[in-house]
Design a protein around this motif. Structure first.
Motif, PDB file in Angstrom:
ATOM      1  N   VAL A  83       0.742  -1.237   0.016  1.00  0.00           N
ATOM      2  CA  VAL A  83      -0.017  -0.179  -0.112  1.00  0.00           C
ATOM      3  C   VAL A  83       1.107   1.289   0.178  1.00  0.00           C
ATOM      4  CG1 VAL A  83      -1.772   1.380   1.267  1.00  0.00           C
ATOM      5  CG2 VAL A  83      -1.804  -0.953   1.255  1.00  0.00           C
ATOM      6  N   ALA A 121      -4.492   4.766   8.887  1.00  0.00           N
ATOM      7  CA  ALA A 121      -5.016   3.535   8.342  1.00  0.00           C
ATOM      8  C   ALA A 121      -3.826   2.588   8.133  1.00  0.00           C
ATOM      9  CB  ALA A 121      -5.618   3.305   7.192  1.00  0.00           C
ATOM     10  N   ILE A 122      -2.644   3.151   7.446  1.00  0.00           N
ATOM     11  CA  ILE A 122      -1.609   2.466   7.091  1.00  0.00           C
ATOM     12  C   ILE A 122      -0.759   2.056   8.449  1.00  0.00           C
ATOM     13  CG2 ILE A 122       0.732   2.642   6.143  1.00  0.00           C
ATOM     14  CD1 ILE A 122      -0.326   4.504   3.710  1.00  0.00           C
ATOM     15  N   GLU A 158      -9.132  17.256   1.494  1.00  0.00           N
ATOM     16  CA  GLU A 158      -7.765  16.380   1.210  1.00  0.00           C
ATOM     17  C   GLU A 158      -6.885  16.313   2.196  1.00  0.00           C
ATOM     18  OE1 GLU A 158      -6.610  17.296  -3.097  1.00  0.00           O
ATOM     19  OE2 GLU A 158      -7.946  19.112  -2.643  1.00  0.00           O
ATOM     20  N   GLN A 188      -8.267  13.464   4.445  1.00  0.00           N
ATOM     21  CA  GLN A 188      -8.327  12.206   3.912  1.00  0.00           C
ATOM     22  C   GLN A 188      -6.730  11.565   3.882  1.00  0.00           C
ATOM     23  OE1 GLN A 188      -9.464  12.236  -0.278  1.00  0.00           O
ATOM     24  NE2 GLN A 188      -9.902  10.143  -0.408  1.00  0.00           N
ATOM     25  N   TYR A 189      -5.832  12.587   3.428  1.00  0.00           N
ATOM     26  CA  TYR A 189      -4.250  12.002   3.625  1.00  0.00           C
ATOM     27  C   TYR A 189      -3.935  11.767   5.038  1.00  0.00           C
ATOM     28  CZ  TYR A 189       0.605  13.250   4.537  1.00  0.00           C
ATOM     29  OH  TYR A 189       1.906  13.173   5.054  1.00  0.00           O
ATOM     30  N   GLN A 209      -6.159  10.565   7.475  1.00  0.00           N
ATOM     31  CA  GLN A 209      -6.848   9.238   7.660  1.00  0.00           C
ATOM     32  C   GLN A 209      -6.250   8.081   6.992  1.00  0.00           C
ATOM     33  OE1 GLN A 209     -10.604  10.261   6.431  1.00  0.00           O
ATOM     34  NE2 GLN A 209     -11.303  11.218   8.225  1.00  0.00           N
ATOM     35  N   GLN A 210      -5.712   8.207   5.756  1.00  0.00           N
ATOM     36  CA  GLN A 210      -4.813   7.296   4.938  1.00  0.00           C
ATOM     37  C   GLN A 210      -3.766   6.862   5.887  1.00  0.00           C
ATOM     38  OE1 GLN A 210      -2.891   7.986   1.379  1.00  0.00           O
ATOM     39  NE2 GLN A 210      -3.197   5.652   0.734  1.00  0.00           N
ATOM     40  N   ASP A 211      -2.899   7.898   6.393  1.00  0.00           N
ATOM     41  CA  ASP A 211      -1.589   7.332   7.143  1.00  0.00           C
ATOM     42  C   ASP A 211      -1.983   6.617   8.001  1.00  0.00           C
ATOM     43  OD1 ASP A 211       0.022   8.940   5.338  1.00  0.00           O
ATOM     44  OD2 ASP A 211       0.766  10.244   6.688  1.00  0.00           O
ATOM     45  N   LYS A 236       1.648   5.411  -0.096  1.00  0.00           N
ATOM     46  CA  LYS A 236       1.048   6.581   0.355  1.00  0.00           C
ATOM     47  C   LYS A 236       0.674   7.419  -0.823  1.00  0.00           C
ATOM     48  CE  LYS A 236       2.767   9.357   3.517  1.00  0.00           C
ATOM     49  NZ  LYS A 236       2.767   9.888   4.519  1.00  0.00           N
ATOM     50  N   THR A 237      -0.686   8.191  -0.868  1.00  0.00           N
ATOM     51  CA  THR A 237      -0.915   9.120  -1.718  1.00  0.00           C
ATOM     52  C   THR A 237      -0.298  10.290  -1.920  1.00  0.00           C
ATOM     53  OG1 THR A 237      -2.886   9.615  -0.565  1.00  0.00           O
ATOM     54  CG2 THR A 237      -3.126   7.865  -1.886  1.00  0.00           C
TER      55      THR A 237
END
Length: 104
Positions: A24, A54-55, A44, A47-48, A50-52, A26-27
């Motif tokens: 996965v 989650a990882i 944004e 969202q960034y 939240q993704q961190d 990072k975006t």
């Protein structure tokens, strides 16, 4: 991430660990989020972040269940990093660090 730094003596980026261990990527990165902040793109940024999280959660779960993570060494070899983690261990480590900080 602190436990990994303590173990290896150097830091590994979250994105690198996410890619090598979970597949996965990072975006975005912190610099991109600063630009988004200047542009008022708060959704944004959320969202960034939240993704961190989650990882990081998934890496912690992987290490708890499997006892290791993966990273790629400078020479390109994929390395298995023994990393048996537990919530109790992390809480205990943080309490000890807090006690040391308060003592100084």
């Amino acid at each position: 991430l602190d436990a990994i730094h303590e173990r290896l003596g150097f830091r590994l980026p979250l994105g690198h660990l996410g890619q090598e261990t979970l597949g996965v990527p990072k975006t975005a990165d912190g610099l991109q989020s600063l630009q988004w902040f200047k542009e008022g793109r708060h959704d944004e940024i959320a969202q960034y972040c939240q993704q961190d999280v989650a990882i990081l959660r998934d890496l912690f779960d992987f290490a708890c269940r499997r006892g290791h993570l993966f990273f790629r060494a400078k020479h390109g070899e994929r390395v298995r990093l023994p990393m048996k983690l537990s919530v109790a261990e992390i809480v205990d480590r943080e309490r000890k660090q807090d006690a040391r900080r308060q003592a100084h």
